[in-house]
Design an enzyme around this catalytic site. Structure first.
Site, PDB file in Angstrom:
ATOM      1  N   VAL A 103     -19.679  24.306 -10.416  1.00  0.00           N
ATOM      2  CA  VAL A 103     -19.670  24.799 -12.032  1.00  0.00           C
ATOM      3  C   VAL A 103     -19.514  26.421 -11.979  1.00  0.00           C
ATOM      4  CG1 VAL A 103     -20.640  24.268 -14.176  1.00  0.00           C
ATOM      5  CG2 VAL A 103     -21.035  22.760 -12.392  1.00  0.00           C
TER       6      VAL A 103
ATOM      7  N   ASP B 109     -17.770  31.075 -21.315  1.00  0.00           N
ATOM      8  CA  ASP B 109     -18.203  31.899 -22.546  1.00  0.00           C
ATOM      9  C   ASP B 109     -19.293  31.104 -23.384  1.00  0.00           C
ATOM     10  OD1 ASP B 109     -16.565  33.879 -21.829  1.00  0.00           O
ATOM     11  OD2 ASP B 109     -14.937  33.018 -23.095  1.00  0.00           O
TER      12      ASP B 109
ATOM     13  N   HIS C 225     -21.807  25.577 -22.478  1.00  0.00           N
ATOM     14  CA  HIS C 225     -21.435  24.400 -21.587  1.00  0.00           C
ATOM     15  C   HIS C 225     -22.020  24.396 -20.104  1.00  0.00           C
ATOM     16  CE1 HIS C 225     -18.416  21.187 -20.570  1.00  0.00           C
ATOM     17  NE2 HIS C 225     -18.657  20.850 -21.714  1.00  0.00           N
TER      18      HIS C 225
HETATM   19  C1  DLZ Z   1     -15.303  21.000 -19.116  1.00  0.00           C
HETATM   20  C2  DLZ Z   1     -15.876  21.820 -17.795  1.00  0.00           C
HETATM   21  C3  DLZ Z   1     -15.972  23.002 -17.618  1.00  0.00           C
HETATM   22  C4  DLZ Z   1     -15.835  23.976 -19.027  1.00  0.00           C
HETATM   23  N1  DLZ Z   1     -16.367  23.663 -16.570  1.00  0.00           N
HETATM   24  C5  DLZ Z   1     -16.505  22.821 -15.417  1.00  0.00           C
HETATM   25  C6  DLZ Z   1     -16.836  23.635 -14.254  1.00  0.00           C
HETATM   26  O1  DLZ Z   1     -17.055  24.661 -14.080  1.00  0.00           O
HETATM   27  N2  DLZ Z   1     -17.060  22.775 -13.163  1.00  0.00           N
HETATM   28  C7  DLZ Z   1     -16.891  21.256 -13.104  1.00  0.00           C
HETATM   29  O2  DLZ Z   1     -17.037  20.711 -12.147  1.00  0.00           O
HETATM   30  N3  DLZ Z   1     -16.683  20.610 -14.352  1.00  0.00           N
HETATM   31  C8  DLZ Z   1     -16.170  21.532 -15.553  1.00  0.00           C
HETATM   32  N4  DLZ Z   1     -15.960  20.742 -16.494  1.00  0.00           N
HETATM   33  C9  DLZ Z   1     -15.724  19.441 -16.527  1.00  0.00           C
HETATM   34  C10 DLZ Z   1     -17.095  18.506 -16.879  1.00  0.00           C
HETATM   35  O3  DLZ Z   1     -17.814  18.579 -15.523  1.00  0.00           O
HETATM   36  C11 DLZ Z   1     -16.695  16.959 -17.206  1.00  0.00           C
HETATM   37  O4  DLZ Z   1     -15.550  16.915 -16.193  1.00  0.00           O
HETATM   38  C12 DLZ Z   1     -16.129  16.821 -18.649  1.00  0.00           C
HETATM   39  O5  DLZ Z   1     -17.280  17.489 -19.488  1.00  0.00           O
HETATM   40  C13 DLZ Z   1     -15.840  15.474 -18.878  1.00  0.00           C
HETATM   41  O6  DLZ Z   1     -17.059  14.709 -18.966  1.00  0.00           O
END
Ligand code: DLZ
Length: 161
Positions: A90, A94, A97
């Site tokens: 992750v 911004d 989330h």
């Molecule tokens: C939506 C989202 C965002 C903004 N960033 C990441 C990230 O940096 N790394 C990651 O593994 N997943 C991200 N997701 C997706 C969420 O983990 C998830 O797949 C969605 O919110 C749908 O449940």
């Protein structure tokens, strides 16, 4: 945690049990695949280097890190594995989330560990920048996948002890 003094790929081989005959499940998030796939590759390489057979390693993809919870729970309940490694990355954006995904995923995997009969290994990178991820996926600070694989082997041995 990787720091200037701790490289994620360094480990004392004499402390790692032989992984021959052990079965591993890897749940792999596709978000930030440049980083997560590098971690999975290092994990598989380390498991095999320590005696595991590649055919005893099952990999299942999930869309993002938040789905690691369901994916890991599915593996615990349905796959014939001795440990599950959850791999995701992750990267802060911004909005808040980032915090919700990190907290939710961490909490979900922690709760799963309490009820699962096999260990669930925490391979979630939570990074402020892509550079921090790069450094931990085969860069300056090693590879988190290697650390997770070594941990998985040790926990399977722990379970069998
Ligand atoms: C939506 C989202 C965002 C903004 N960033 C990441 C990230 O940096 N790394 C990651 O593994 N997943 C991200 N997701 C997706 C969420 O983990 C998830 O797949 C969605 O919110 C749908 O449940």
């Amino acid at each position: 945690m990787a720091t200037a003094f701790h490289n994620l790929s360094s480990y004392d081989t004499s402390t790692v049990p032989n992984a021959m005959g052990m079965k591993f499940g890897i749940v792999l998030a596709d978000w930030n695949e440049r980083f997560t796939y590098a971690m999975a590759e290092a994990a598989v390489e380390t498991l095999v280097e320590n005696g595991a057979d590649e055919k005893d390693i099952v990999i299942k993809h999930v869309p993002g890190s938040f789905e690691l919870i369901y994916g890991a729970a599915w593996m615990v309940d349905n796959a014939d594995v001795d440990a599950v490694i959850a791999i995701g990355c992750v990267i802060r954006g911004d909005t808040p989330h980032f915090d919700y995904i990190c907290q939710g995923t961490t909490q979900g995997l922690a709760e799963l560990n309490l009820r699962a009969e096999v260990p669930v290994i925490y391979g979630l990178l939570t990074c402020n920048t892509p550079l921090q991820a790069e450094e931990r996926c085969g860069g300056r600070l090693g590879n988190k996948g290697t650390e997770c694989a070594v941990t998985a082997i040790k926990m399977v041995a722990y379970n069998g002890a």
